[in-house]
Scaffold this motif. Structure first.
Motif, short mmCIF file in Angstrom:
data_model
loop_
_atom_site.label_atom_id
_atom_site.label_comp_id
_atom_site.label_asym_id
_atom_site.label_seq_id
_atom_site.Cartn_x
_atom_site.Cartn_y
_atom_site.Cartn_z
N GLN A 91 8.03 -9.99 -2.15
CA GLN A 91 7.83 -11.27 -1.48
C GLN A 91 7.07 -11.09 -0.17
O GLN A 91 6.23 -11.92 0.19
N ARG A 92 7.32 -10.00 0.53
CA ARG A 92 6.58 -9.73 1.76
C ARG A 92 5.10 -9.44 1.45
O ARG A 92 4.22 -9.85 2.20
N VAL A 93 4.85 -8.74 0.35
CA VAL A 93 3.47 -8.51 -0.08
C VAL A 93 2.80 -9.84 -0.42
O VAL A 93 1.63 -10.06 -0.09
N ALA A 94 3.54 -10.74 -1.08
CA ALA A 94 2.99 -12.05 -1.44
C ALA A 94 2.58 -12.82 -0.19
O ALA A 94 1.54 -13.50 -0.16
N ILE A 95 3.40 -12.72 0.86
CA ILE A 95 3.08 -13.39 2.12
C ILE A 95 1.81 -12.78 2.73
O ILE A 95 0.89 -13.50 3.14
N ALA A 96 1.75 -11.45 2.75
CA ALA A 96 0.58 -10.77 3.31
C ALA A 96 -0.67 -11.09 2.51
O ALA A 96 -1.76 -11.26 3.07
N LYS A 143 -4.63 -3.45 5.20
CA LYS A 143 -3.80 -2.45 5.88
C LYS A 143 -3.12 -3.04 7.12
O LYS A 143 -1.94 -2.79 7.38
N ASP A 144 -3.88 -3.83 7.87
CA ASP A 144 -3.33 -4.45 9.08
C ASP A 144 -2.19 -5.41 8.74
O ASP A 144 -1.13 -5.39 9.39
N LEU A 145 -2.37 -6.24 7.71
CA LEU A 145 -1.34 -7.21 7.34
C LEU A 145 -0.11 -6.52 6.75
O LEU A 145 1.02 -6.92 7.03
N LEU A 146 -0.32 -5.49 5.94
CA LEU A 146 0.81 -4.77 5.39
C LEU A 146 1.59 -4.07 6.50
O LEU A 146 2.83 -3.98 6.45
N LYS A 147 0.90 -3.60 7.52
CA LYS A 147 1.58 -3.00 8.66
C LYS A 147 2.44 -4.02 9.38
O LYS A 147 3.57 -3.73 9.79
N GLN A 148 1.92 -5.26 9.48
CA GLN A 148 2.68 -6.32 10.15
C GLN A 148 3.97 -6.66 9.42
O GLN A 148 4.96 -7.02 10.05
N VAL A 149 3.95 -6.57 8.09
CA VAL A 149 5.17 -6.88 7.33
C VAL A 149 5.96 -5.63 6.97
O VAL A 149 6.89 -5.67 6.18
N GLY A 150 5.57 -4.49 7.58
CA GLY A 150 6.33 -3.26 7.42
C GLY A 150 6.16 -2.57 6.09
O GLY A 150 7.06 -1.84 5.64
N LEU A 151 5.00 -2.73 5.44
CA LEU A 151 4.81 -2.16 4.11
C LEU A 151 3.49 -1.39 3.97
O LEU A 151 2.95 -1.26 2.87
N LEU A 152 2.99 -0.85 5.06
CA LEU A 152 1.73 -0.11 4.99
C LEU A 152 1.84 1.08 4.04
O LEU A 152 0.88 1.43 3.35
N ASP A 153 3.03 1.67 3.96
CA ASP A 153 3.21 2.84 3.08
C ASP A 153 3.18 2.47 1.61
O ASP A 153 3.16 3.35 0.74
N LYS A 154 3.16 1.17 1.30
CA LYS A 154 3.12 0.71 -0.10
C LYS A 154 1.71 0.30 -0.52
O LYS A 154 1.53 -0.31 -1.58
N LEU A 155 0.70 0.65 0.26
CA LEU A 155 -0.66 0.22 0.00
C LEU A 155 -1.12 0.56 -1.41
O LEU A 155 -1.77 -0.25 -2.08
N HIS A 156 -0.77 1.75 -1.90
CA HIS A 156 -1.23 2.18 -3.22
C HIS A 156 -0.12 2.14 -4.28
O HIS A 156 -0.29 2.69 -5.37
N ALA A 157 0.99 1.49 -3.94
CA ALA A 157 2.09 1.37 -4.90
C ALA A 157 1.78 0.28 -5.93
O ALA A 157 0.97 -0.61 -5.68
N MET A 158 2.43 0.37 -7.07
CA MET A 158 2.31 -0.66 -8.10
C MET A 158 3.38 -1.72 -7.85
O MET A 158 4.50 -1.40 -7.41
N PRO A 159 3.09 -2.99 -8.12
CA PRO A 159 4.06 -4.06 -7.87
C PRO A 159 5.43 -3.81 -8.50
O PRO A 159 6.47 -4.12 -7.90
N ALA A 160 5.45 -3.24 -9.71
CA ALA A 160 6.73 -3.03 -10.41
C ALA A 160 7.64 -2.06 -9.69
O ALA A 160 8.85 -2.05 -9.92
#
Length: 261
Positions: free
Chosen positions: A101-106, A76-93
């Motif tokens: 790519q930001r998720v891949a970095i996180a 959650k902390d890392l996703l927040k840093q890359v601006g994607l905390l709201d995608k925590l339960h989203a599917m990659p597709a």
């Protein structure tokens, strides 16, 4: 080079050391503590059937034996840093290319690597998505993350890099600071490469020149240097008007003291 560092290719001789540790002798699960890798394809290493949270916590819980609650909090902390905390339960597709790519970095950062390897991380993205990934990498640079980046984004390399290596002839052809390589290259191939990056060259002699080729070249130039759609379009119009005006002057035998390339 990245494959050798990451252990995909076995080295024939020599060692690759990170912080004094020879990573060429480490098994994969231990190497992951030293190296994180982001690929051209954002989906590489992503489990399509798992949501983002599960993808993020998979490696640290399996390889580092990190407790699930701790791993989820870290994700959650890392996703927040890359601006994607709201995608925590989203599917990659369901993510855009830049978001993937930001998720891949996180996801790589979950393992707390000492070095991040980036294999042309923006080449598979639409130009509109490149900026968000580069912004994330700038954030990592500001935090002191060591990164080895293979990229064609030359302005980005000049801005963020501390050492630039130009590879040619099966090795490091020339290396130095960004200023040394981009502003004052010393070797022939480096000079030719840098000059090619900064200029568009098209020889025009008559009105039947390929206008679409000109526009295409300018579009490619604009994408490479992040000019944006509107500035690139204005550059196309400016070039087109200037060329036709110069051709008219040439036909009327008016010397305006200019050449165009």
């Amino acid at each position: 080079t990245l494959n050798a560092i990451a252990g995909v290719f076995l080295v024939d001789s020599g060692t690759i050391e990170i912080g004094g540790v020879d990573v060429t002798s480490l098994p994969e699960h231990k190497r992951a503590k030293y190296l994180g890798r982001v690929f051209q394809d954002p989906m590489t290493g992503t489990a399509a059937t798992m949501n983002i949270e599960e993808n993020m916590i998979l490696a640290p819980t399996k390889l580092l034996k990190m407790p699930r609650e701790e791993a989820v909090a870290k994700a959650k902390d890392l996703l927040k840093q890359v601006g994607l905390l709201d995608k925590l339960h989203a599917m990659p597709a369901n993510l855009s290319g830049g978001q993937k790519q930001r998720v891949a970095i996180a996801r790589c950062l979950m393992m707390e690597p000492k070095i991040m390897l980036f294999d042309e991380p923006t080449s598979a993205l639409d130009p509109t998505m490149v900026g968000e990934v580069l912004a994330t990498m700038r954030m990592l640079a500001k935090k002191g993350m060591t990164m080895i980046i293979v990229t064609h984004e030359m302005n980005f390399a000049k801005e963020i890099g501390s050492r630039i290596m130009f590879l040619a002839d099966k090795g490091v052809y020339e290396q130095g600071t960004p200023a040394e390589i981009f502003d004052n290259p010393q070797k022939e191939k480096t000079i030719a490469f840098i000059k090619k990056l900064k200029f568009i060259s098209m020889h025009i002699e008559s009105r039947d020149f390929d206008l679409m080729e000109l526009h295409g070249n300018i579009t490619t130039f604009g994408e490479r240097y992040g000019l944006g759609v509107k500035p690139t379009y204005r550059l196309q119009l400016c070039a087109e008007e200037l060329i036709y005006e110069m051709l008219r002057c040439a036909e009327d035998k008016v010397d305006i003291g200019l050449g165009i390339e």
